[in-house]
Design a protein around this motif. Structure first.
Motif: not given
Length: 369
Positions: A164-179
């Motif tokens: 469970n990846v937590t503390l995501i606030f921005s779309e840009a960081r979320y894209r890095q999480v998906m990568e």
């Protein structure tokens, strides 16, 4: 089990309802089983603040604390010993849901030490240790989406551990999480793991975005700025959902991994209790319902949804353009979104560190008695 109508509607749309709270009292009293039975909850999340509250209240942990103290266990080890026992028991309560949904739900999350948010290797080591300690297939290890921990996400997934990846606030960081997720599942395949057993969610925080941006809009004070209050949180999550559709649902690289048994990483809406009483208390539920999602709620929000939420259907698909318009307007009135995301991530980590340190201080005093 008779599931409340609003929860059933969310499920049909594709949103799983998880509870954002856990304590030993909930487990031993039968309350956790009751919220599953009567409120349609199909998973649970925890964080350092939740455990800090649970372990500093009442007497549910007294017997284990006495045993730990007699063995001279330090406070930081004691915290995880107690948390692991709670999470293990919760995993057992949720096991029938895990089995029935083939691992999609019935999940329980346990977070690594928040003080490791900028330490990749230590995060990986602790994630693996917690997975071994709890030893339940429906466990998810929570790892923060800090820049330093993005490689940790890939490595832990590559070891066959659900994350469970937590503390995501921005779309840009979320894209890095998906990568990082795609890289991790590819690594798991290369390491010979059964991809069908590895699940992941990406916890995208919602209400804190409105809290921070609303404060800045108030400071600007123009009619144009004030008209945008309460719009950023939902718009931000909807932008994230569009990124999810692009990078996972319609991505050839991911589809190859899915054909090999991979399970898509679902967006999870976190921080879904409304902080401004002027807004509907079910805002971050009814406006963020859609396929392949999870909404984790504190019980007060869950009860509000059951009592009076009007769940009208999918409110995520096809909303990207309107969401981007909101952020264009925010930029035009003077909101520096890059600064907002940096502040929220730093504050998010620090809040969990502060809760953790307060808990350690409390337990140290109890262990020394």
């Amino acid at each position: 089990m008779k599931v409340p109508a609003s929860i059933s509607s969310l499920s049909r749309i594709g949103t799983s309802v998880w509870l954002d709270d856990l304590s030993r009292d909930r487990i031993v009293s039968g309350n956790l089983a009751d919220v599953i039975e009567s409120k349609g909850v199909v998973g649970v999340t925890t964080n350092p603040a939740i455990f800090a509250h649970a372990m500093s209240q009442g007497h549910a942990y007294d017997a284990q604390l006495q045993e730990l103290a007699s063995n001279d266990v330090p406070a930081d080890s004691a915290v995880f010993a107690m948390a692991a026992e709670d999470v293990r028991a919760a995993c057992d309560v949720f096991r029938p849901i895990y089995d029935a949904t083939h691992g999609r739900d019935g999940r329980v999350s346990l977070e690594v030490d928040p003080r490791l948010a900028n330490e990749k290797d230590a995060t990986v080591a602790q994630a693996k240790n917690l997975a071994r300690t709890v030893d339940r297939p429906n466990l998810m290890i929570k790892i923060p989406a800090t820049e330093e921990c993005l490689p940790a996400i890939s490595e832990v997934l590559g070891a066959g551990i659900s994350v469970n990846v937590t503390l995501i606030f921005s779309e840009a960081r979320y894209r890095q999480v998906m990568e990082a997720f795609i890289e991790g599942i590819a690594l798991a395949r290369d390491n010979g793991h059964d991809l069908s057993t590895i699940h992941s969610v990406a916890s995208f925080f919602v209400s804190r975005v409105d809290t921070e941006i609303d404060k800045r809009l108030d400071e600007i004070g123009t009619p144009e700025a004030l008209a945008l209050k309460g719009k950023a949180g939902v718009a931000n999550a909807r932008s994230a959902y569009a990124a999810f559709e692009e990078m996972l649902l319609n991505n050839a690289d991911w589809q190859k991994l899915e054909e090999a048994g991979g399970r898509v990483q679902r967006p999870l809406w976190a921080s879904t209790s409304v902080k401004n009483s002027d807004y509907p208390d079910t805002l971050y539920v009814t406006e963020l319902a859609g396929p392949h999602t999870v909404n984790t709620m504190p019980e007060a929000t869950l009860d509000a949804v059951i009592d009076h939420a009007e769940v009208g259907g999918d409110t995520l698909s096809g909303t990207e353009s309107a969401a981007h318009t909101v952020f264009e307007s925010l930029t035009s009135v003077g909101i520096d979104c890059a600064d907002v995301w940096a502040v929220l991530e730093d504050e998010g980590v620090q809040k969990f560190v502060d809760s953790w340190n307060e808990l350690l201080d409390t337990l140290s005093a109890q262990l020394d008695k």
